[in-house]
Design an enzyme around this catalytic site. Structure first.
Site, PDB file in Angstrom:
ATOM      1  N   GLU A  93      -0.361  -6.783  -8.629  1.00  0.00           N
ATOM      2  CA  GLU A  93      -0.695  -6.735  -7.199  1.00  0.00           C
ATOM      3  C   GLU A  93      -1.971  -5.962  -6.958  1.00  0.00           C
ATOM      4  O   GLU A  93      -2.246  -4.956  -7.612  1.00  0.00           O
ATOM      5  CB  GLU A  93       0.439  -6.103  -6.412  1.00  0.00           C
TER       6      GLU A  93
ATOM      7  N   CYS B 264      -7.634  -1.491  -4.125  1.00  0.00           N
ATOM      8  CA  CYS B 264      -6.578  -0.748  -4.823  1.00  0.00           C
ATOM      9  C   CYS B 264      -6.026  -1.685  -5.899  1.00  0.00           C
ATOM     10  O   CYS B 264      -5.470  -2.738  -5.572  1.00  0.00           O
ATOM     11  CB  CYS B 264      -5.501  -0.369  -3.811  1.00  0.00           C
TER      12      CYS B 264
ATOM     13  N   CYS C 101       6.008  -0.292 -13.772  1.00  0.00           N
ATOM     14  CA  CYS C 101       5.629   1.091 -14.117  1.00  0.00           C
ATOM     15  C   CYS C 101       6.789   1.747 -14.853  1.00  0.00           C
ATOM     16  O   CYS C 101       7.943   1.593 -14.450  1.00  0.00           O
ATOM     17  CB  CYS C 101       5.296   1.874 -12.849  1.00  0.00           C
TER      18      CYS C 101
ATOM     19  N   CYS D 268       9.393   7.432 -10.161  1.00  0.00           N
ATOM     20  CA  CYS D 268       9.259   8.157  -8.892  1.00  0.00           C
ATOM     21  C   CYS D 268      10.227   7.524  -7.882  1.00  0.00           C
ATOM     22  O   CYS D 268      10.206   6.304  -7.680  1.00  0.00           O
ATOM     23  CB  CYS D 268       7.830   8.084  -8.375  1.00  0.00           C
TER      24      CYS D 268
ATOM     25  N   CYS E 159       9.078   5.226  -4.762  1.00  0.00           N
ATOM     26  CA  CYS E 159       8.162   4.117  -5.036  1.00  0.00           C
ATOM     27  C   CYS E 159       8.931   2.868  -5.470  1.00  0.00           C
ATOM     28  O   CYS E 159       9.753   2.922  -6.385  1.00  0.00           O
ATOM     29  CB  CYS E 159       7.195   4.545  -6.130  1.00  0.00           C
TER      30      CYS E 159
ATOM     31  N   CYS F  97       0.835   2.182  -0.025  1.00  0.00           N
ATOM     32  CA  CYS F  97       1.228   2.938  -1.216  1.00  0.00           C
ATOM     33  C   CYS F  97       2.736   2.919  -1.408  1.00  0.00           C
ATOM     34  O   CYS F  97       3.489   3.133  -0.468  1.00  0.00           O
ATOM     35  CB  CYS F  97       0.841   4.401  -1.048  1.00  0.00           C
TER      36      CYS F  97
END
Ligand code: SF4
Length: 369
Positions: A99, A112, A119, A123, A126, A350
């Site tokens: 993305e 971005c 990932c 976290c 997220c 984010c």
């Protein structure tokens, strides 16, 4: 019928620097200037098919089609926000999601990009974390994200009217893919290519301490941002489990080493996502200020209101809370800014990137190429 080599065997040319492309064409028995031509077509004109590079002889284009690739990412869908932000959902040749978000601003554009598909870090605020790590992206796949976004915004080969800033804040932990990331930055910095220099690039890390120290030793490095999210180890262990491996003392110690490499007007950035009732109290603002003041690092803090996303169990802090948190930090001498969320309506903000495709209205969805 044209026989294409498998992706594993084909050379991905978008990830090669100009001297590497020159060497590559020389191995084909071509003169060096053909390599410079090819690099200019791929990186300056952002052409994504050898067939379109008509200043190369047809025979060479046919050979390139046999053994190399000018493009590997495909845009599956793209979304346009009311505020002009564009979000792209792409697929790698092995069908993994990537993305990228394009954010137009008055004086510059910011792209971005993702450094990994998924990932490995966990976290809790997220959405990408829920994918786990699918794989790290190649330098070519990183470069292509920028090319696709610029081509879509301005047209293939059209020079962007404003400067382009890059932030490695999409999916993935960039410092766990540092070699490919730095290779991509070398490719993009070439004045005969896109000419986006490392000084226009910010890499955001969750705190991979050894790689922060490596980056400090890298000449021509990008800027660094550290995602903190909590002022104490206890809370950070919960929100960002990487903290159990490298707690705040280790992380800020590495930042102190990194600080020695800052240019006169450069500051290290600390990102602090604001989670309602979790990390946004007055007391936590004082703890954060005391922590940063203890290390006296030349830095600034970006407060980022959390972007809610199902199924994450957090809500954003209210505007008043963010303002009060900022006032406390500033009263203790910390440079503090509030980052306005962009593209929330298309889940481009984010922590919201996780290859989601389903909940948008037709007005946001624009044709994929
Ligand atoms: S916030 Fe960044 S490092 Fe943490 S899980 Fe999400 S993508 Fe990974």
């Amino acid at each position: 019928m044209l026989r294409l080599p498998s992706m594993e065997k084909a050379v991905q040319l978008t990830g090669l620097t100009q001297p590497e492309i020159v060497s590559f064409v020389e191995t084909l028995g071509e003169p060096a200037y053909r390599g410079r031509q090819l690099f200019g077509a791929l990186q300056h004109r952002r052409q994504r098919s050898f067939d379109d590079i008509t200043d190369l002889p047809k025979e060479l284009r046919t050979r390139l089609n046999d053994i190399a690739r000018a493009a590997t990412l495909k845009v599956e869908s793209q979304y346009l926000s009311d505020d002009g932000t564009r979000r792209y959902l792409m697929k790698t040749h092995d069908s993994l999601p990537v993305e990228t978000v394009f954010i137009p601003e008055e004086r510059r554009d910011t792209i971005c990009f993702s450094s990994q598909s998924g990932c490995p870090l966990q976290c809790t605020f997220c959405l990408t974390a829920q994918l786990g790590l699918l794989r790290s992206l190649t330098a070519g796949e990183i470069v292509e994200q920028i090319q696709i976004a610029l081509n879509d915004a301005y047209g293939t080969g059209v020079k962007p009217p404003r400067g382009t800033n890059l932030v490695a804040m999409g999916a993935g932990e960039p410092l766990l893919n540092l070699d490919q990331l730095l290779q991509a930055l070398r490719v993009m910095a070439d004045p005969q290519g896109m000419h986006i220099v490392p000084n226009r690039v910010t890499v955001s890390t969750a705190g991979v301490v050894p790689r922060i120290l490596d980056l400090a030793k890298t000449s021509d490095r990008p800027h660094l941002a550290i995602s903190l999210a909590a002022p104490t180890d206890e809370l950070r262990n919960e929100l960002m489990p990487i903290n159990k491996r490298w707690p705040l003392d280790d992380l800020l110690g590495a930042c102190k080493v990194f600080e020695k490499t800052l240019k006169p007007n450069e500051r290290l950035t600390f990102e602090y996502v604001m989670l309602d009732g979790v990390n946004d109290s007055d007391e936590q603002a004082r703890q954060l200020a005391n922590l940063l003041n203890r290390y006296t690092i030349k830095s600034k803090v970006n407060l980022i209101p959390h972007n809610p996303a199902d199924p994450l169990p957090y809500q954003p802090s209210s505007d008043e809370r963010v303002e009060q948190f900022k006032n406390i930090l500033e009263s203790k001498g910390i440079h503090t800014y509030v980052r306005r969320p962009r593209g929330r309506d298309i889940f481009a903000a984010c922590g919201q990137l996780a290859a989601r495709q389903t909940t948008l209205t037709n007005t946001n969805l624009v044709g994929a190429n």
